[in-house]
Write an enzyme that holds these catalytic residues in place. Structure first.
Site, PDB file in Angstrom:
ATOM      1  N   TYR A 141       0.843  -1.209   0.000  1.00 52.36           N
ATOM      2  CA  TYR A 141       0.000   0.000   0.000  1.00 52.36           C
ATOM      3  C   TYR A 141       0.873   1.253   0.000  1.00 52.36           C
ATOM      4  O   TYR A 141       0.705   2.155  -0.830  1.00 52.36           O
ATOM      5  CB  TYR A 141      -0.887  -0.054   1.247  1.00 52.36           C
ATOM      6  CG  TYR A 141      -1.696   1.165   1.573  1.00 52.36           C
ATOM      7  CD1 TYR A 141      -2.867   1.460   0.872  1.00 52.36           C
ATOM      8  CD2 TYR A 141      -1.335   2.001   2.632  1.00 52.36           C
ATOM      9  CE1 TYR A 141      -3.637   2.565   1.220  1.00 52.36           C
ATOM     10  CE2 TYR A 141      -2.106   3.099   2.982  1.00 52.36           C
ATOM     11  CZ  TYR A 141      -3.256   3.377   2.276  1.00 52.36           C
ATOM     12  OH  TYR A 141      -4.016   4.464   2.616  1.00 52.36           O
ATOM     13  N   LEU A 150      -9.568   0.723  15.901  1.00 45.43           N
ATOM     14  CA  LEU A 150     -10.659   1.193  16.769  1.00 45.43           C
ATOM     15  C   LEU A 150     -11.864   0.269  16.687  1.00 45.43           C
ATOM     16  O   LEU A 150     -12.498  -0.038  17.693  1.00 45.43           O
ATOM     17  CB  LEU A 150     -11.075   2.615  16.380  1.00 45.43           C
ATOM     18  CG  LEU A 150     -10.227   3.730  16.974  1.00 45.43           C
ATOM     19  CD1 LEU A 150     -10.600   5.055  16.341  1.00 45.43           C
ATOM     20  CD2 LEU A 150     -10.412   3.814  18.480  1.00 45.43           C
ATOM     21  N   ALA A 151     -12.188  -0.176  15.476  1.00 46.25           N
ATOM     22  CA  ALA A 151     -13.329  -1.085  15.319  1.00 46.25           C
ATOM     23  C   ALA A 151     -13.019  -2.433  15.967  1.00 46.25           C
ATOM     24  O   ALA A 151     -13.892  -3.041  16.587  1.00 46.25           O
ATOM     25  CB  ALA A 151     -13.670  -1.252  13.843  1.00 46.25           C
ATOM     26  N   SER A 164       4.614   0.057  11.252  1.00 44.77           N
ATOM     27  CA  SER A 164       5.296   1.306  11.587  1.00 44.77           C
ATOM     28  C   SER A 164       5.463   1.333  13.102  1.00 44.77           C
ATOM     29  O   SER A 164       4.489   1.091  13.827  1.00 44.77           O
ATOM     30  CB  SER A 164       4.442   2.521  11.202  1.00 44.77           C
ATOM     31  OG  SER A 164       4.248   2.564   9.819  1.00 44.77           O
TER      32      SER A 164
HETATM   33  C1  UGA Z   1      -3.377   2.772   8.754  1.00 47.36           C
HETATM   34  C2  UGA Z   1      -3.604   2.382   7.308  1.00 47.36           C
HETATM   35  O1  UGA Z   1      -2.603   1.572   6.826  1.00 47.36           O
HETATM   36  C3  UGA Z   1      -3.714   3.500   6.342  1.00 47.36           C
HETATM   37  O2  UGA Z   1      -4.776   3.213   5.510  1.00 47.36           O
HETATM   38  C4  UGA Z   1      -3.862   4.856   6.842  1.00 47.36           C
HETATM   39  O3  UGA Z   1      -3.436   5.783   5.860  1.00 47.36           O
HETATM   40  C5  UGA Z   1      -3.082   5.120   8.073  1.00 47.36           C
HETATM   41  O4  UGA Z   1      -2.998   4.057   9.001  1.00 47.36           O
HETATM   42  C6  UGA Z   1      -3.712   6.295   8.765  1.00 47.36           C
HETATM   43  O5  UGA Z   1      -4.748   6.123   9.414  1.00 47.36           O
HETATM   44  O6  UGA Z   1      -3.230   7.395   8.619  1.00 47.36           O
HETATM   45  P1  UGA Z   1      -2.383   1.543  10.856  1.00 47.36           P
HETATM   46  O7  UGA Z   1      -2.311   2.736  11.721  1.00 47.36           O
HETATM   47  O8  UGA Z   1      -1.277   0.560  11.030  1.00 47.36           O
HETATM   48  O9  UGA Z   1      -2.404   1.909   9.339  1.00 47.36           O
HETATM   49  O10 UGA Z   1      -3.768   0.768  11.030  1.00 47.36           O
HETATM   50  P2  UGA Z   1      -4.725   0.520  12.287  1.00 47.36           P
HETATM   51  O11 UGA Z   1      -5.698  -0.531  11.943  1.00 47.36           O
HETATM   52  O12 UGA Z   1      -5.268   1.824  12.704  1.00 47.36           O
HETATM   53  O13 UGA Z   1      -3.760  -0.127  13.378  1.00 47.36           O
HETATM   54  C7  UGA Z   1      -2.941   0.589  14.236  1.00 47.36           C
HETATM   55  C8  UGA Z   1      -2.082  -0.364  15.024  1.00 47.36           C
HETATM   56  O14 UGA Z   1      -2.901  -1.157  15.898  1.00 47.36           O
HETATM   57  C9  UGA Z   1      -1.251  -1.359  14.226  1.00 47.36           C
HETATM   58  O15 UGA Z   1       0.042  -1.401  14.765  1.00 47.36           O
HETATM   59  C10 UGA Z   1      -1.931  -2.701  14.437  1.00 47.36           C
HETATM   60  O16 UGA Z   1      -1.032  -3.782  14.405  1.00 47.36           O
HETATM   61  C11 UGA Z   1      -2.517  -2.524  15.824  1.00 47.36           C
HETATM   62  N1  UGA Z   1      -3.734  -3.334  16.116  1.00 47.36           N
HETATM   63  C12 UGA Z   1      -4.765  -3.392  15.239  1.00 47.36           C
HETATM   64  C13 UGA Z   1      -3.821  -4.008  17.342  1.00 47.36           C
HETATM   65  O17 UGA Z   1      -2.889  -3.980  18.163  1.00 47.36           O
HETATM   66  N2  UGA Z   1      -4.949  -4.706  17.628  1.00 47.36           N
HETATM   67  C14 UGA Z   1      -6.010  -4.780  16.772  1.00 47.36           C
HETATM   68  O18 UGA Z   1      -7.025  -5.443  17.117  1.00 47.36           O
HETATM   69  C15 UGA Z   1      -5.902  -4.105  15.543  1.00 47.36           C
END
Ligand code: UGA
Length: 357
Positions: A152, A202-203, A302
């Protein structure tokens, strides 16, 4: 100003279109496969339920409008290593005709890229760590190709370069926006209710809270994000449209560096906001899960991403003010209104699909 908004029915689009419709003398062509999230009856908004790849659509739109705002993409890390070809098409291939048409017709392309283009963390040109990510200075530090998480970010980065090259060599008027973890009501889906697979964090956490399941912290939740309220985000975009001369040819971070926190801290803050509204619900539990079990092979992450917003503040007079604790109650209320009592428990097997263990 006549504006086409591509992706108008997504989370950001559903906030941006009403904000832009409130501007004086603005006509909006709101385009998306499904406009269900977008409020009806907005003045000056023409609703077009169609895929942007539909033959003739971009041709027709770029004849009619002054500005094209492109929001469409598959923005969900669970897809980057499971459906990379679709992710690359949605973020790159499908948007090439938009860039070319805007260049040839003299339209202003406002393209929404992503903070993911900076990669794993902020490094300067010599590979030394930086505190914040700065648009025209920070290097781009993606993982190796077999780490498909970066499909992506690489597609988004290449499209930025294509836009930039059209600006420099083919007269395209453009602005590239890099959002940093924008959050708010109407974000995302709950698996089994209005979508399938793994949604954004968040979801995932709200799903767990509403069903008494543990909140799963991928690799312990030490990774950090900076969270920005969607209302403050669309305010910045509206200001940007008022400043074409200052903003054309620029890349702009939009985020809130003061809301930098770990995913573990986010889980705790969301649990607190949930408990304030549902004091009788079971006490939230946090559990660690490995990235491989949760997202499957090829995932990567990241570690930290904090935006520099010096340029946005200088050009737009914009500075976000809402702290996470002020943003979360509205989000929890929205999820409760949409999903409470409708969601089944998120077994990791159901959430993580065939790769779960
Ligand atoms: C997202 C998306 O990749 C992009 O589409 C977007 O541009 C960008 O971030 C943004 O919002 O600006 P990311 O932040 O990694 O990436 O996605 P999230 O689903 O928000 O996850 C955040 C973090 O939480 C990740 O490190 C993931 O591994 C973690 N996570 C996710 C958990 O620890 N538990 C969960 O149940 C889900």
């Amino acid at each position: 100003m006549r504006i086409a908004v591509l992706g108008a029915g997504g989370f950001v689009g559903s906030h941006l279109v009403p904000r832009l419709a409130a501007r004086p003398r603005t006509e909006i062509h709101a385009v998306y496969r499904s406009l269900g999230k977008l409020a009806g009856g907005l003045p000056g908004v023409r609703r077009i339920e169609a895929d942007i790849a539909e033959p003739g659509l971009i041709d027709e739109l770029t004849r009619k409008v002054d500005v094209v705002v492109s929001l469409t993409a598959l923005c969900n890390p669970a897809l980057y290593n499971t459906r990379p070809l679709d992710v690359i098409d949605a973020s790159f291939t499908d948007l090439l005709p938009v860039v070319k048409m805007c260049a040839s017709r003299g339209r202003w392309l406002v393209h929404f890229s992503t903070c993911e283009v900076y990669g794993r963390e902020a490094l300067d040109a010599s590979g030394r760590p930086m505190r914040t990510m700065i648009e025209d200075e920070t290097a781009m530090f993606l993982g190796p190709v077999h780490r498909e998480r970066w499909s992506y970010a690489a597609a988004k980065q290449l499209l930025e370069r294509v836009i930039w090259a059209h600006g420099t060599h083919a007269g395209l008027k453009h602005t590239i926006i890099r959002p940093f973890n924008v959050i708010g009501p109407r974000m995302d889906f709950i698996p089994g209710v209005d979508g399938d697979g793994i949604p954004r964090v968040l979801a995932c956490f709200m799903h767990a809270l509403m069903t008494g399941a543990p909140l799963l912290l991928v690799d312990g939740g030490r990774q950090r994000r900076s969270f920005l309220d969607v209302g403050e985000f669309v305010d910045a975009v509206a200001r940007m449209l008022d400043q074409p001369r200052a903003c054309q040819g620029e890349i702009l971070n939009l985020g809130n560096p003061r809301n930098d926190l770990s995913i573990r801290q986010l889980a705790r803050a969301l649990a607190d906001a949930y408990q304030a509204l549902r004091p009788d619900a079971p006490a939230p539990r946090l559990e660690t899960v490995s990235a491989d079990a949760f997202y499957g092979a090829g995932y990567d992450d990241s570690a930290i991403r904090i935006p520099s917003i010096a340029k946005a503040t200088r050009l737009l007079g914009w500075r976000p003010r809402l702290a996470l604790a002020e943003i979360l109650p509205g989000i929890v209320t929205d999820y409760l209104a949409r999903y409470e009592g409708r969601a089944g428990a998120p077994a990791l097997a159901a959430v993580g699909g065939r790769r779960a263990r």
